[in-house]
Scaffold this active site. Structure first.
Site, PDB file in Angstrom:
ATOM      1  N   TRP A 193       0.816  -1.221   0.000  1.00  0.00           N
ATOM      2  CA  TRP A 193       0.000   0.000   0.000  1.00  0.00           C
ATOM      3  C   TRP A 193       0.849   1.271   0.000  1.00  0.00           C
ATOM      4  CZ3 TRP A 193      -2.262   1.915   5.215  1.00  0.00           C
ATOM      5  CH2 TRP A 193      -2.831   3.184   5.062  1.00  0.00           C
TER       6      TRP A 193
ATOM      7  N   ASP B  77      -0.847  -8.660  -1.870  1.00  0.00           N
ATOM      8  CA  ASP B  77      -2.020  -7.784  -1.953  1.00  0.00           C
ATOM      9  C   ASP B  77      -1.620  -6.385  -2.398  1.00  0.00           C
ATOM     10  OD1 ASP B  77      -5.001  -7.311  -1.054  1.00  0.00           O
ATOM     11  OD2 ASP B  77      -3.851  -5.638  -0.246  1.00  0.00           O
TER      12      ASP B  77
ATOM     13  N   TYR C 271      -3.061   2.401  -5.387  1.00  0.00           N
ATOM     14  CA  TYR C 271      -1.841   2.590  -4.607  1.00  0.00           C
ATOM     15  C   TYR C 271      -0.761   3.261  -5.450  1.00  0.00           C
ATOM     16  CZ  TYR C 271      -3.798  -0.724  -1.155  1.00  0.00           C
ATOM     17  OH  TYR C 271      -4.576  -1.376  -0.235  1.00  0.00           O
TER      18      TYR C 271
ATOM     19  N   SER D  21     -13.636  -4.829   0.719  1.00  0.00           N
ATOM     20  CA  SER D  21     -12.762  -4.235   1.729  1.00  0.00           C
ATOM     21  C   SER D  21     -13.527  -3.172   2.495  1.00  0.00           C
ATOM     22  CB  SER D  21     -11.527  -3.607   1.069  1.00  0.00           C
ATOM     23  OG  SER D  21     -10.706  -2.975   2.027  1.00  0.00           O
TER      24      SER D  21
ATOM     25  N   TRP E 222      -5.727  -5.707   7.337  1.00  0.00           N
ATOM     26  CA  TRP E 222      -4.624  -4.793   7.092  1.00  0.00           C
ATOM     27  C   TRP E 222      -4.300  -4.006   8.365  1.00  0.00           C
ATOM     28  CZ3 TRP E 222      -5.406   0.612   7.243  1.00  0.00           C
ATOM     29  CH2 TRP E 222      -6.732   1.062   7.130  1.00  0.00           C
ATOM     30  N   SER E 223      -3.096  -3.532   8.426  1.00  0.00           N
ATOM     31  CA  SER E 223      -2.575  -2.773   9.568  1.00  0.00           C
ATOM     32  C   SER E 223      -2.636  -3.541  10.885  1.00  0.00           C
ATOM     33  CB  SER E 223      -3.319  -1.439   9.719  1.00  0.00           C
ATOM     34  OG  SER E 223      -2.586  -0.531  10.501  1.00  0.00           O
TER      35      SER E 223
ATOM     36  N   GLN F 203      12.436  -6.446   7.820  1.00  0.00           N
ATOM     37  CA  GLN F 203      11.108  -6.310   8.418  1.00  0.00           C
ATOM     38  C   GLN F 203      10.215  -7.483   8.015  1.00  0.00           C
ATOM     39  OE1 GLN F 203      10.288  -2.387   6.798  1.00  0.00           O
ATOM     40  NE2 GLN F 203      10.472  -1.456   8.819  1.00  0.00           N
TER      41      GLN F 203
END
Length: 335
Positions: free
Chosen positions: A21, A49, A54, A151, A205-206, A291
Site C-alpha cells: 500500500w 495484496d 496505490y 474491503s 490490514w494494519s 522487516q
C-alpha cells in the site's frame, strides 16, 4: 509459513501476506521493493495484496515486475477497485464500466492473465449492488478473476451482497479486508459474527497499527524520520493513534509481554490478529527485507488465554470497538 483457507473457499493463502500500500512506488525505491518481495517469497509468503489506486497505479506495476519470472501458480495475487484512477466521473466507483476498465489495467500492470482475488475497495452507494456483483461474476466466468472479495464493508452490506448473489446465481464473496489490530477491533461486534455465518474470511490490514504496535512511537516525542507517520500516503490513518499519549504509553507496557514470549512487538501484534479464527491472512508491509523476515516469525505462534487476557488488561481504555466506524469508511458520494 502456515496456510489457511480464504473464508469458506477452497483457496489456500499464506496466513501472513505481503502488501504494498504505502511502500511500492511511493515510500521506497524499486530495488528495495524487489528485495522485500524476494524476502517474502524466500520466507514462504505466497499471497500478495495491492490495489489499482496505490501510488497512483505504480504499486501494481512494481509488484508485477517484482514477481516476473515467479511461477504464476505458486502465488496468489490480490488487487482492488473503487478509488479514482483517472480524472473522469467514470474513473471511480463500482460501475460496470469502471470495474471492467480497471481489471484490464490491473492485469496489464501486474503482467498476469488473471488475479486470484478481486476486491471492491469500498462500498459504492451510487451503483446498484446488482450491477457490481453481476460485473464481478462476469469477470469470474471470463477467467480474469478467480474469487471476489470486498474491503471495509459493513456486516449489513456483506449480508446484502451474499443474498443477491444467492438469488441471482452469482459467485459469492469469499473475503473482506478490514483494518484490524489489538487497538482497532471494530469488526468484532458485527462483521466477524456475520462473516463466520456466511463463510467470508478476513484479510486484515494494519495488524501492527501502522507501526504503532512496534513501540517505536514514544509518548511526548516526535515520530522517527522516514516512518509511516511521516509519509503523506499513510499519516492520516496513524494520527488517531499518535494523538493519544495514554495509548502510546500503554503500548510500551506490552514490551514485557512480547519479551516473555520471545517475540518482537511486531511479531506479537501479528500473532494476536491470527488468533481470531475468522482471519484468513494478516497483511504486512515493509520498506526493508529484514522487516519481512521479522514479521513472518509470527506464523504459527499460539497465544494462550492468559496472554490474551493480559493484553486486554494492558490496553483497557484505549481500544476502539465501535462498529459504526466501518460505515463511515465508504463515502456517500464517489470521491
Amino acid at each position: 509459513m502456515e496456510f489457511r483457507h480464504l473464508g469458506r473457499s477452497g483457496l489456500m493463502v499464506s496466513e501472513i501476506s505481503y502488501g504494498n500500500w504505502i511502500t511500492h512506488g511511493s515510500q521506497v525505491e524499486e530495488d528495495a521493493a524487489r528485495e522485500c518481495v524476494q524476502a517474502a517469497l524466500d520466507e514462504g509468503i505466497t499471497t500478495f495484496d495491492t490495489a489499482d489506486v496505490y501510488a497512483g497505479t505504480k504499486a501494481e506495476e512494481v509488484l508485477g515486475r517484482a514477481l516476473k519470472g515467479v511461477r504464476r501458480d505458486s502465488v496468489e495475487i490480490f488487487t482492488k477497485v473503487y478509488w479514482p484512477t483517472g480524472p473522469g466521473p467514470n474513473n471511480r466507483g463500482l460501475s460496470r464500466k469502471h470495474i471492467t476498465e480497471s481489471i484490464h489495467g490491473s492485469l496489464r500492470r501486474l503482467q498476469t492473465d488473471y488475479v486470484d482475488l478481486y476486491q471492491a475497495h469500498r462500498f459504492d452507494h451510487e451503483t446498484p449492488l446488482e450491477e457490481t456483483l453481476k460485473t464481478f461474476d462476469d469477470l469470474v466466468r471470463q477467467g480474469k478473476v478467480l474469487y471476489i472479495g470486498v474491503s471495509e464493508w459493513t456486516a449489513a452490506q456483506i449480508e446484502q451482497a451474499i443474498k443477491i448473489a444467492d438469488e441471482m446465481g452469482f459467485d459469492r464473496l469469499v473475503s473482506n479486508q478490514p483494518q484490524y489490530s489489538m487497538l482497532w477491533r471494530v469488526i468484532e461486534a458485527e462483521v466477524v459474527p456475520l462473516c463466520e455465518k456466511v463463510g467470508v474470511g478476513q484479510i486484515v490490514w494494519s495488524p501492527i497499527a501502522q507501526g504503532v504496535l512496534t513501540g517505536k512511537y514514544l509518548p511526548g516525542q516526535p515520530p522517527p524520520a522516514a516512518s509511516r507517520a511521516t509519509d503523506p500516503s499513510g499519516s492520516g490513518f496513524i494520527e488517531r493513534f499518535l494523538s493519544r499519549e495514554d495509548l502510546l504509553a500503554k503500548v510500551q507496557d506490552l514490551k514485557p509481554v512480547a519479551a516473555d514470549l520471545g517475540l518482537t512487538m511486531a511479531q506479537l501484534a501479528v500473532a494476536w490478529v491470527l488468533q481470531n479464527p475468522n482471519v484468513s491472512s494478516a497483511i504486512v508491509g515493509a520498506s526493508r527485507p529484514e522487516q519481512v523476515r521479522d514479521n513472518v516469525k509470527a506464523s504459527g505462534v499460539r497465544l494462550d488465554d492468559d496472554v490474551m487476557r493480559r493484553i486486554d488488561e494492558i490496553l483497557d481504555g484505549v481500544v476502539e470497538r465501535d462498529p459504526a466506524h466501518t460505515a463511515r469508511v465508504s463515502p456517500p458520494k464517489r470521491p
